[in-house]
Design a protein around this motif. Structure first.
Motif, PDB file in Angstrom:
ATOM      1  N   GLY A 209      38.750   7.559  16.969  1.00  0.00           N
ATOM      2  CA  GLY A 209      38.111   6.558  16.128  1.00  0.00           C
ATOM      3  C   GLY A 209      36.820   7.047  15.484  1.00  0.00           C
ATOM      4  N   ILE A 210      36.379   6.250  14.494  1.00  0.00           N
ATOM      5  CA  ILE A 210      35.174   6.578  13.719  1.00  0.00           C
ATOM      6  C   ILE A 210      34.070   5.581  14.053  1.00  0.00           C
ATOM      7  N   GLN A 211      32.895   6.092  14.359  1.00  0.00           N
ATOM      8  CA  GLN A 211      31.748   5.231  14.660  1.00  0.00           C
ATOM      9  C   GLN A 211      30.659   5.288  13.591  1.00  0.00           C
ATOM     10  N   ASN A 212      30.707   6.295  12.743  1.00  0.00           N
ATOM     11  CA  ASN A 212      29.694   6.432  11.693  1.00  0.00           C
ATOM     12  C   ASN A 212      30.356   6.812  10.375  1.00  0.00           C
ATOM     13  N   PHE A 213      29.947   6.165   9.304  1.00  0.00           N
ATOM     14  CA  PHE A 213      30.418   6.565   7.988  1.00  0.00           C
ATOM     15  C   PHE A 213      29.400   6.154   6.932  1.00  0.00           C
ATOM     16  N   THR A 214      29.427   6.874   5.818  1.00  0.00           N
ATOM     17  CA  THR A 214      28.505   6.625   4.710  1.00  0.00           C
ATOM     18  C   THR A 214      29.293   6.100   3.522  1.00  0.00           C
ATOM     19  N   VAL A 215      28.725   5.084   2.863  1.00  0.00           N
ATOM     20  CA  VAL A 215      29.357   4.479   1.683  1.00  0.00           C
ATOM     21  C   VAL A 215      28.474   4.747   0.475  1.00  0.00           C
ATOM     22  N   LYS A 216      29.053   5.323  -0.565  1.00  0.00           N
ATOM     23  CA  LYS A 216      28.338   5.552  -1.812  1.00  0.00           C
ATOM     24  C   LYS A 216      28.866   4.571  -2.853  1.00  0.00           C
ATOM     25  N   VAL A 217      27.934   3.793  -3.440  1.00  0.00           N
ATOM     26  CA  VAL A 217      28.344   2.788  -4.424  1.00  0.00           C
ATOM     27  C   VAL A 217      28.190   3.358  -5.829  1.00  0.00           C
ATOM     28  N   LEU A 218      28.773   2.646  -6.788  1.00  0.00           N
ATOM     29  CA  LEU A 218      28.774   3.137  -8.168  1.00  0.00           C
ATOM     30  C   LEU A 218      27.399   3.066  -8.811  1.00  0.00           C
ATOM     31  N   ALA A 219      26.631   2.017  -8.523  1.00  0.00           N
ATOM     32  CA  ALA A 219      25.304   1.835  -9.131  1.00  0.00           C
ATOM     33  C   ALA A 219      24.379   1.137  -8.140  1.00  0.00           C
ATOM     34  N   ASP A 220      23.076   1.251  -8.371  1.00  0.00           N
ATOM     35  CA  ASP A 220      22.096   0.657  -7.462  1.00  0.00           C
ATOM     36  C   ASP A 220      22.295  -0.842  -7.287  1.00  0.00           C
ATOM     37  N   GLU A 221      22.696  -1.511  -8.374  1.00  0.00           N
ATOM     38  CA  GLU A 221      22.859  -2.970  -8.290  1.00  0.00           C
ATOM     39  C   GLU A 221      24.068  -3.378  -7.452  1.00  0.00           C
ATOM     40  N   ASP A 222      24.922  -2.401  -7.090  1.00  0.00           N
ATOM     41  CA  ASP A 222      26.095  -2.708  -6.260  1.00  0.00           C
ATOM     42  C   ASP A 222      25.776  -2.663  -4.769  1.00  0.00           C
ATOM     43  N   VAL A 223      24.584  -2.204  -4.407  1.00  0.00           N
ATOM     44  CA  VAL A 223      24.247  -2.012  -2.996  1.00  0.00           C
ATOM     45  C   VAL A 223      24.347  -3.321  -2.216  1.00  0.00           C
ATOM     46  N   LYS A 224      23.667  -4.356  -2.675  1.00  0.00           N
ATOM     47  CA  LYS A 224      23.657  -5.624  -1.932  1.00  0.00           C
ATOM     48  C   LYS A 224      25.036  -6.269  -1.853  1.00  0.00           C
ATOM     49  N   PRO A 225      25.789  -6.375  -2.981  1.00  0.00           N
ATOM     50  CA  PRO A 225      27.129  -6.971  -2.895  1.00  0.00           C
ATOM     51  C   PRO A 225      28.058  -6.208  -1.954  1.00  0.00           C
ATOM     52  N   VAL A 226      28.039  -4.873  -2.033  1.00  0.00           N
ATOM     53  CA  VAL A 226      28.906  -4.069  -1.176  1.00  0.00           C
ATOM     54  C   VAL A 226      28.492  -4.213   0.291  1.00  0.00           C
ATOM     55  N   LYS A 227      27.181  -4.221   0.521  1.00  0.00           N
ATOM     56  CA  LYS A 227      26.681  -4.388   1.887  1.00  0.00           C
ATOM     57  C   LYS A 227      27.145  -5.719   2.466  1.00  0.00           C
ATOM     58  N   SER A 228      27.131  -6.752   1.648  1.00  0.00           N
ATOM     59  CA  SER A 228      27.582  -8.075   2.082  1.00  0.00           C
ATOM     60  C   SER A 228      29.084  -8.077   2.378  1.00  0.00           C
ATOM     61  N   ARG A 229      29.876  -7.416   1.529  1.00  0.00           N
ATOM     62  CA  ARG A 229      31.332  -7.369   1.732  1.00  0.00           C
ATOM     63  C   ARG A 229      31.683  -6.603   3.008  1.00  0.00           C
ATOM     64  N   ILE A 230      31.000  -5.486   3.226  1.00  0.00           N
ATOM     65  CA  ILE A 230      31.243  -4.709   4.446  1.00  0.00           C
ATOM     66  C   ILE A 230      30.899  -5.539   5.679  1.00  0.00           C
ATOM     67  N   GLY A 231      29.759  -6.247   5.598  1.00  0.00           N
ATOM     68  CA  GLY A 231      29.340  -7.106   6.704  1.00  0.00           C
ATOM     69  C   GLY A 231      30.363  -8.183   7.015  1.00  0.00           C
ATOM     70  N   SER A 232      30.947  -8.777   5.981  1.00  0.00           N
ATOM     71  CA  SER A 232      31.950  -9.832   6.178  1.00  0.00           C
ATOM     72  C   SER A 232      33.188  -9.295   6.885  1.00  0.00           C
ATOM     73  N   ILE A 233      33.639  -8.115   6.464  1.00  0.00           N
ATOM     74  CA  ILE A 233      34.831  -7.517   7.077  1.00  0.00           C
ATOM     75  C   ILE A 233      34.567  -7.164   8.544  1.00  0.00           C
ATOM     76  N   LEU A 234      33.387  -6.592   8.816  1.00  0.00           N
ATOM     77  CA  LEU A 234      33.066  -6.203  10.189  1.00  0.00           C
ATOM     78  C   LEU A 234      32.837  -7.419  11.078  1.00  0.00           C
ATOM     79  N   ASP A 235      32.330  -8.511  10.502  1.00  0.00           N
ATOM     80  CA  ASP A 235      32.175  -9.750  11.274  1.00  0.00           C
ATOM     81  C   ASP A 235      33.528 -10.259  11.765  1.00  0.00           C
ATOM     82  N   LYS A 236      34.520 -10.181  10.877  1.00  0.00           N
ATOM     83  CA  LYS A 236      35.877 -10.604  11.269  1.00  0.00           C
ATOM     84  C   LYS A 236      36.456  -9.663  12.321  1.00  0.00           C
ATOM     85  N   LYS A 237      36.192  -8.390  12.152  1.00  0.00           N
ATOM     86  CA  LYS A 237      36.719  -7.384  13.081  1.00  0.00           C
ATOM     87  C   LYS A 237      36.171  -7.596  14.486  1.00  0.00           C
TER      88      LYS A 237
END
Length: 390
Positions: A209-237
């Motif tokens: 399994g993987i415990q650490n990974f880095t996500v690169k977004v397309l633009a600076d303004e995508d940081v918060k939305p992507v961070k929120s989406r990742i958080g939602s998926i991990l909350d369900k997990k």
């Protein structure tokens, strides 16, 4: 005329007691030089760390999985699925550990990372010869490796390591690429490492399994939305389990580092500034001793017409001159020590010119503040009492 005469008398007194004058200034010299050195080193370290984080870009975030119960990692396919989220450019999972690398009779303990081809763009690591990892290496768990310039030099010397075998914890891997030299960072040397396919690392390190990974977004303004989406998926997990995961974006890390280093710099400067206060107390003590020693001289001056302000001015000038000269010498010593630290150590320094000005002004203030009491004592002496003193 009286002002210049007071300056002349003050200088004569200082020159007449060279050793005592130097010891009096020593506290100011140490205080000013310490403040400048510590703040300069603090600013240099802050700039170095900020520069390294800036090189990574502000469009990245690091995800660390701590898990819930027996589930403390994500499957490889789960991690790579984040690459399909809106706003995400690349996802780079990693597994890391220390291993023993061996070539012929030479062996070395070296950090190993299991990575994917996206690591090259996300972390800005490229090869100077050979090739980087490919998707097929991940898919078939190929025993191939990329070697850092530092590790290659220690194990292979001047030989080209590409195409040669290397033993990693007793398992034979083939080196397919030599990484470009990157130097050191806050995490340590970037040249002393070995990269292998993440799937091969799972088997080699017996880590599922993987415990650490880095996500690169397309633009600076995508940081918060992507961070929120990742958080939602991990909350369900992990069923919203507390501290089951952490997501840090580059800007957040940079702001935290800056606050921490700035606070540390201020704290160190404050500690060094205490010696300035001690130096000021030393000036006051010496000036009081000087007044007591020169009581008869003060009485004679007053008897022949010197006014209270004339005596006050003489001793104030002497005090200010001692603290100011100490401040100037301290600035020179501080800048010299800063240059030596930057020249002969791995620390990066940034000359704190604002602190140079502040230190000088503070030393001037100390001369006025701590010289006022003994100068006032001298000015208030009655001529008759002073003349009767031996």
């Amino acid at each position: 005329m009286i002002f210049f005469q007071s300056i002349r008398m003050a200088l004569m007194s200082i020159i007449g007691n060279k050793v005592r004058s130097f010891l009096t200034m020593l506290g100011i010299i140490i205080g000013v030089s310490s403040v400048i050195l510590l703040v300069s080193v603090g600013q240099g370290v802050t700039g170095q760390i900020s520069g390294q984080l800036s090189d990574l870009g502000t469009n990245q975030m690091a995800v660390m999985i701590t898990g819930r119960g027996a589930v403390n990692s994500l499957e490889y396919d789960e991690v790579m699925a984040y690459a399909k989220l809106p706003g995400v450019d690349l996802v780079s999972p990693s597994i890391s550990s220390n291993i023993t690398a061996k070539y012929r009779t030479k062996n070395k303990s070296v950090p190993l990372e299991g990575v994917t081809p996206s690591y090259e763009k996300v972390k800005d690591f490229h090869v100077q010869s050979g090739r980087f990892l490919l998707d097929i290496d991940i898919q078939y768990r190929q025993k191939v490796a990329l070697i850092g310039a530092g590790t290659a030099k220690k194990l292979y010397g001047t030989e080209n390591p590409v195409g040669k075998d290397i033993q990693l914890n007793g398992n034979t891997f083939t080196i397919v690429g030599l990484l470009q030299a990157k130097g050191t960072s806050m995490a340590g040397s970037n040249d002393d490492k070995i990269l292998i396919p993440v799937s091969s690392a799972e088997r080699l390190l017996q880590s599922k399994g993987i415990q650490n990974f880095t996500v690169k977004v397309l633009a600076d303004e995508d940081v918060k939305p992507v961070k929120s989406r990742i958080g939602s998926i991990l909350d369900k997990k992990f069923l919203k389990a507390k501290d089951s995961y952490f997501v840090y974006d580059s800007k957040e890390i940079m702001d935290t580092v800056k606050k921490t280093t700035n606070t540390l710099s201020i704290g160190l400067a404050g500690i060094a500034g205490i010696s300035l206060i001690v130096g000021g107390i030393g000036i006051m003590n010496i000036m009081i001793v000087s007044v007591n020693e020169r009581t008869r001289e003060i009485g004679i001056r007053k008897a022949i017409g010197a006014k209270k302000r004339d005596v006050l001015l003489q001793f104030m000038i002497e005090s200010i001159f001692l603290s100011t000269l100490g401040g100037v010498v301290g600035i020179g010593v501080g800048l010299g020590l800063t240059w030596l630290v930057g020249k002969f150590t791995s620390l990066q320094v940034g000359y704190a010119w604002n602190m140079v000005v502040i230190s000088f002004l503070f030393s001037l203030f100390i001369g006025v503040f701590f010289g006022l009491l003994p100068a006032n004592k001298a000015a208030r002496l009655r001529p008759i009492y002073a003349l009767r003193t031996d």
